[in-house]
Design a protein around this motif. Structure first.
Motif, PDB file in Angstrom:
ATOM      1  N   LEU A 167       0.814  -1.217   0.000  1.00 27.07           N
ATOM      2  CA  LEU A 167       0.000   0.000   0.000  1.00 27.07           C
ATOM      3  C   LEU A 167       0.846   1.264   0.000  1.00 27.07           C
ATOM      4  CD1 LEU A 167      -2.844   1.252   0.172  1.00 27.07           C
ATOM      5  CD2 LEU A 167      -2.705   1.014   2.657  1.00 27.07           C
ATOM      6  N   PHE A 168       1.952   1.265   0.741  1.00 31.04           N
ATOM      7  CA  PHE A 168       2.662   2.520   0.978  1.00 31.04           C
ATOM      8  C   PHE A 168       3.989   2.686   0.234  1.00 31.04           C
ATOM      9  CE2 PHE A 168       0.018   2.324   4.874  1.00 31.04           C
ATOM     10  CZ  PHE A 168      -0.625   3.547   4.734  1.00 31.04           C
ATOM     11  N   VAL A 169       4.789   1.607   0.073  1.00 31.11           N
ATOM     12  CA  VAL A 169       6.171   1.840  -0.364  1.00 31.11           C
ATOM     13  C   VAL A 169       6.632   1.022  -1.554  1.00 31.11           C
ATOM     14  CG1 VAL A 169       6.883   2.562   1.956  1.00 31.11           C
ATOM     15  CG2 VAL A 169       7.114   0.152   1.305  1.00 31.11           C
ATOM     16  N   ASP A 170       5.857   0.063  -2.014  1.00 26.68           N
ATOM     17  CA  ASP A 170       6.332  -0.766  -3.123  1.00 26.68           C
ATOM     18  C   ASP A 170       5.856  -0.188  -4.448  1.00 26.68           C
ATOM     19  OD1 ASP A 170       6.836  -2.916  -5.008  1.00 26.68           O
ATOM     20  OD2 ASP A 170       7.083  -4.210  -3.262  1.00 26.68           O
ATOM     21  N   SER A 171       6.806   0.084  -5.346  1.00 27.48           N
ATOM     22  CA  SER A 171       6.468   0.711  -6.630  1.00 27.48           C
ATOM     23  C   SER A 171       5.634  -0.202  -7.520  1.00 27.48           C
ATOM     24  CB  SER A 171       7.742   1.117  -7.370  1.00 27.48           C
ATOM     25  OG  SER A 171       8.556  -0.015  -7.636  1.00 27.48           O
ATOM     26  N   LYS A 172       5.620  -1.515  -7.226  1.00 23.73           N
ATOM     27  CA  LYS A 172       4.785  -2.439  -8.003  1.00 23.73           C
ATOM     28  C   LYS A 172       3.373  -2.516  -7.443  1.00 23.73           C
ATOM     29  CE  LYS A 172       9.087  -3.758  -9.142  1.00 23.73           C
ATOM     30  NZ  LYS A 172      10.310  -3.223  -8.486  1.00 23.73           N
ATOM     31  N   GLY A 173       3.162  -1.873  -6.292  1.00 23.93           N
ATOM     32  CA  GLY A 173       1.848  -1.866  -5.668  1.00 23.93           C
ATOM     33  C   GLY A 173       1.226  -0.485  -5.715  1.00 23.93           C
ATOM     34  N   TRP A 174       0.542  -0.096  -4.642  1.00 23.77           N
ATOM     35  CA  TRP A 174      -0.129   1.207  -4.598  1.00 23.77           C
ATOM     36  C   TRP A 174       0.902   2.329  -4.436  1.00 23.77           C
ATOM     37  CZ3 TRP A 174      -5.476  -0.424  -3.218  1.00 23.77           C
ATOM     38  CH2 TRP A 174      -6.441   0.476  -3.673  1.00 23.77           C
ATOM     39  N   ASN A 175       1.906   2.082  -3.554  1.00 23.36           N
ATOM     40  CA  ASN A 175       3.034   3.019  -3.388  1.00 23.36           C
ATOM     41  C   ASN A 175       2.569   4.411  -2.971  1.00 23.36           C
ATOM     42  OD1 ASN A 175       5.788   3.561  -3.360  1.00 23.36           O
ATOM     43  ND2 ASN A 175       5.858   4.148  -5.519  1.00 23.36           N
ATOM     44  N   LEU A 176       1.564   4.472  -2.107  1.00 19.64           N
ATOM     45  CA  LEU A 176       0.936   5.758  -1.778  1.00 19.64           C
ATOM     46  C   LEU A 176       1.888   6.744  -1.119  1.00 19.64           C
ATOM     47  CD1 LEU A 176      -2.658   5.031  -0.406  1.00 19.64           C
ATOM     48  CD2 LEU A 176      -2.003   6.281  -2.460  1.00 19.64           C
ATOM     49  N   ARG A 177       2.666   6.255  -0.164  1.00 19.55           N
ATOM     50  CA  ARG A 177       3.534   7.169   0.579  1.00 19.55           C
ATOM     51  C   ARG A 177       4.503   7.878  -0.354  1.00 19.55           C
ATOM     52  NH1 ARG A 177       9.007   8.554   1.513  1.00 19.55           N
ATOM     53  NH2 ARG A 177       9.184   9.412   3.621  1.00 19.55           N
ATOM     54  N   ASN A 178       5.149   7.109  -1.208  1.00 22.09           N
ATOM     55  CA  ASN A 178       6.144   7.701  -2.106  1.00 22.09           C
ATOM     56  C   ASN A 178       5.500   8.551  -3.193  1.00 22.09           C
ATOM     57  OD1 ASN A 178       8.270   6.498  -0.696  1.00 22.09           O
ATOM     58  ND2 ASN A 178       8.067   4.593  -1.870  1.00 22.09           N
ATOM     59  N   GLN A 179       4.361   8.109  -3.690  1.00 27.14           N
ATOM     60  CA  GLN A 179       3.670   8.884  -4.728  1.00 27.14           C
ATOM     61  C   GLN A 179       3.245  10.255  -4.206  1.00 27.14           C
ATOM     62  OE1 GLN A 179       2.713   8.165  -8.005  1.00 27.14           O
ATOM     63  NE2 GLN A 179       3.891   6.289  -8.052  1.00 27.14           N
ATOM     64  N   VAL A 180       2.729  10.298  -2.977  1.00 26.71           N
ATOM     65  CA  VAL A 180       2.279  11.567  -2.400  1.00 26.71           C
ATOM     66  C   VAL A 180       3.478  12.427  -1.998  1.00 26.71           C
ATOM     67  CG1 VAL A 180       1.052  12.618  -0.453  1.00 26.71           C
ATOM     68  CG2 VAL A 180       0.061  10.646  -1.638  1.00 26.71           C
ATOM     69  N   ALA A 181       4.476  11.802  -1.354  1.00 25.86           N
ATOM     70  CA  ALA A 181       5.624  12.562  -0.855  1.00 25.86           C
ATOM     71  C   ALA A 181       6.390  13.236  -1.987  1.00 25.86           C
ATOM     72  CB  ALA A 181       6.554  11.632  -0.073  1.00 25.86           C
ATOM     73  N   HIS A 182       6.437  12.618  -3.149  1.00 24.41           N
ATOM     74  CA  HIS A 182       7.206  13.167  -4.261  1.00 24.41           C
ATOM     75  C   HIS A 182       6.329  13.878  -5.292  1.00 24.41           C
ATOM     76  CE1 HIS A 182      10.751  11.209  -2.713  1.00 24.41           C
ATOM     77  NE2 HIS A 182      10.138  10.043  -2.709  1.00 24.41           N
ATOM     78  N   GLY A 183       5.072  14.116  -4.940  1.00 22.58           N
ATOM     79  CA  GLY A 183       4.197  14.868  -5.826  1.00 22.58           C
ATOM     80  C   GLY A 183       3.825  14.148  -7.100  1.00 22.58           C
ATOM     81  N   LEU A 184       3.857  12.808  -7.078  1.00 22.91           N
ATOM     82  CA  LEU A 184       3.610  12.037  -8.294  1.00 22.91           C
ATOM     83  C   LEU A 184       2.181  11.514  -8.391  1.00 22.91           C
ATOM     84  CD1 LEU A 184       6.947   9.974  -8.371  1.00 22.91           C
ATOM     85  CD2 LEU A 184       6.354  11.965  -9.762  1.00 22.91           C
ATOM     86  N   LEU A 185       1.437  11.560  -7.285  1.00 23.44           N
ATOM     87  CA  LEU A 185       0.063  11.050  -7.328  1.00 23.44           C
ATOM     88  C   LEU A 185      -0.809  12.037  -8.088  1.00 23.44           C
ATOM     89  CD1 LEU A 185      -1.524   8.558  -6.219  1.00 23.44           C
ATOM     90  CD2 LEU A 185      -2.379  10.085  -4.428  1.00 23.44           C
ATOM     91  N   GLU A 186      -1.419  11.557  -9.167  1.00 24.01           N
ATOM     92  CA  GLU A 186      -2.247  12.434 -10.006  1.00 24.01           C
ATOM     93  C   GLU A 186      -3.451  12.947  -9.214  1.00 24.01           C
ATOM     94  OE1 GLU A 186      -1.242  13.366 -12.801  1.00 24.01           O
ATOM     95  OE2 GLU A 186       0.367  11.915 -13.181  1.00 24.01           O
ATOM     96  N   SER A 187      -3.898  14.142  -9.544  1.00 21.96           N
ATOM     97  CA  SER A 187      -4.966  14.777  -8.771  1.00 21.96           C
ATOM     98  C   SER A 187      -6.231  13.930  -8.734  1.00 21.96           C
ATOM     99  CB  SER A 187      -5.275  16.159  -9.357  1.00 21.96           C
ATOM    100  OG  SER A 187      -5.659  16.051 -10.723  1.00 21.96           O
TER     101      SER A 187
END
Length: 590
Positions: free
Chosen positions: A540-560
């Motif tokens: 859910l939070f840190v694996d790039s093959k999964g949801w990767n929410l933490r990293n996507q949000v922290a680096h501004g990569l999660l689409e709006s």
């Protein structure tokens, strides 16, 4: 010691010995035999135990060796550290049992019984005697399997296929030319008799077992007959069923590619594309993206890269539409809505800790169950996993690469978990929240009351977390997600530190806190939450093959558009897990 068939079992075996054509399901046969032995107090009889053992083994229809390197596999096999629990236990098989099974294979009349006795002898003879089973036993097994196939004694096309494949392997290995020819003719006759428009893939044995092997077991004319029939099936099935068309197309494309006829590969796969396009035109976008990705992977595997690139663009477009459709899922069908509401009501039946525990458990897949489901997916859609795959965002940027399964299974497993929760799991979670909010069982107050019981959430963080939780119920998902993700990370650091773990690392004379990924990998976290939940958090939070929410949000990569209800509900579910961590209260006043 010479084992002799017990007279006490005569009554049970008599119907099958009398009528060799009598239907016999081996699992039912074993269960009933076990009850018969128990009812007649025969458990202590070693020959009765040998009979039970012969039928307790499971047939392995995967085409791969079992954990023992054999065709038959254990009914139960578990590894706990250095200890192995297996049933039946092959350590109990001895020379007397092998000789008894061999004698039974010669004496019994029913083909399924003969195949079973001779089959286990062929499997385990090497363990006892250090050499292959005698030729006559192997021949008995081959001829029995042929008889089962010819007379369809199992009434199962799938079982028939892997059994006749076993017979064919025996005949080829032992160079039994007459039996090879007999098996080949039977397979072709069986496949030819199946209607061209049959959507169930019960017609591929002639290609899989005779053409697609080295060396092929058919001459040129026979090979062309098989290929022509596959072509006819592809044409007939394209407007009827995309999965049936896929079964024919993949075999044809593989055949033409192996023979260097690349224009035919392209023609066949474009025909398959017609089948998929016709099907996806009438289904929700939620399902379309997954099916188009499957088609894209087939194109990639057979080097139709231009077509695959076009599909990738289309998949990104469909994914946006799928997200909008998901928001409307509750009105997609009256029957399904009622069924899902009943499921949600069952989960929300109780209040307080019990209710939250049920919500948590309902959305966590055990690793063993996940692996079993993944293995079934690999068997059903092998091409998807045998090529490299890239995960891209809507701008076409590669977020992660998944190597072929031959190089790594873990990456595929994480991505399978993610897709499972995205598709099926998300719908169930949506209804849990919808019903809970409607019935005032899930509110800012009930959630905060539960989270405040946790020993890993600092009181000074209550106000901040309350703001994030309230934003969720106000449908302000931007605020909710931005607040709660770092608070989740902080809570896990608290857990690690409270149990004597180290939350700091050393770098250039400084001591920054460990990354979230390192925290999740600490044994203390695994001990508190268990392996299943930790695997869920990583996905859910840190694996790039999964949801990767933490990293996507922290680096501004999660689409709006992904700051949406589905993402927020998944995050809230993870937060509920924090509420289950409590202090271990000492039994004494100290």
């Amino acid at each position: 010691m010479v084992y002799v068939f017990p007279l006490a079992l005569t009554t049970y075996f008599k119907p099958f010995e009398t009528d060799p054509a009598l239907y016999l399901n081996e699992r039912v046969f074993y269960s009933n035999l076990a009850m018969f032995v128990k009812r007649h107090n025969l458990e202590a009889n070693p020959v009765c135990q040998a009979e039970l053992m012969a039928f307790q083994f499971l047939e392995n229809g995967t085409g791969k060796p079992s954990v023992w390197g054999t065709y038959y596999q254990p009914e139960i096999y578990q590894v706990d550290g250095n200890a192995i629990c297996q049933s039946p236990d092959i350590e109990l098989i001895n020379q007397d049992i092998i000789n008894y099974w061999a004698k039974r294979a010669q004496d019994t009349r029913h083909p399924i019984l003969k195949a079973r006795y001779s089959g286990v002898v062929c499997d385990f003879y090497t363990n006892i005697f250090g050499q292959r089973a005698p030729f006559e036993i192997r021949k008995i097994c081959t001829e029995s399997l042929i008889a089962i196939y010819r007379n369809n004694l199992t009434c199962s096309a799938i079982a028939n296929k892997f059994r006749i494949d076993r017979a064919l392997n025996f005949a080829v290995t032992d160079n039994q030319k007459a039996l090879k020819t007999q098996i080949k003719d039977l397979i072709m006759l069986n496949d030819n008799a199946i209607p061209v428009g049959e959507t169930k893939n019960i017609w591929s044995s002639s290609y899989d077992l005779l053409v697609n092997r080295k060396p092929a077991l058919v001459d040129y004319d026979e090979e062309q007959t098989i290929i022509s029939l596959l072509e006819a099936r592809l044409n007939e099935l394209t407007p009827l069923d995309p999965w049936a068309a896929k079964a024919a197309a993949e075999r044809l494309a593989g055949y033409y590619q192996k023979n260097g006829i690349l224009n035919e590969v392209s023609r066949v796969l474009h025909k398959l594309g017609e089948a998929f396009n016709r099907y996806v035109a009438n289904i929700p976008a939620i399902q379309v993206a997954g099916l188009l990705q499957e088609l894209m992977l087939i194109y990639r595997y057979f080097h139709l890269n231009e077509e695959a690139d076009l599909l990738m663009v289309r998949i990104r477009q469909v994914s946006k539409k799928a997200d909008e459709e998901f928001k409307k899922v509750s009105v997609s069908g009256e029957f399904n809505t009622k069924e899902l509401e009943a499921y949600a009501n069952k989960i929300l039946k109780f209040d307080g800790d019990v209710m939250f525990a049920r919500i948590i458990k309902a959305q966590i897949i055990e690793i063993k169950e996940l692996k079993d489901d993944f293995d079934q997916s690999v068997q059903s859609h092998p091409i998807r996993y045998y090529v490299s795959n890239s995960i891209v965002d809507k701008h076409g940027r590669v977020i992660a690469k998944i190597k072929p399964i031959s190089e790594t299974k873990d990456d595929h497993l994480v991505n399978h978990y993610y897709r499972t929760l995205q598709m099926g799991g998300a719908i169930y979670l949506h209804f849990i929240f919808s019903v809970g909010i409607r019935d005032n069982k899930l509110t800012t107050e009930t959630v905060m009351d539960f989270l405040k019981k946790s020993c890993i959430i600092d009181e000074e963080r209550y106000e901040l977390i309350n703001t994030g939780v309230r934003a969720f119920f106000d449908r302000n998902y931007f605020v909710c997600i931005h607040i709660l993700i770092p608070q989740f990370e902080e809570a896990l650091r608290n857990l690690l530190e409270a149990n004597g773990g180290n939350i700091l690392t050393y770098s250039d004379d400084t001591y920054p806190v460990k990354t979230f990924g390192h925290v999740l990998g600490d044994p203390i976290i695994a001990k508190a939450f268990g392996d299943d939940l930790v695997y869920y958090f990583k996905m859910l939070f840190v694996d790039s093959k999964g949801w990767n929410l933490r990293n996507q949000v922290a680096h501004g990569l999660l689409e709006s558009e992904l700051f949406n209800e589905q993402t927020a509900q998944r995050l809230m579910h993870a937060f509920f897990c924090l509420g289950m961590i409590r202090w271990i209260e000492a039994q004494s006043n100290s």
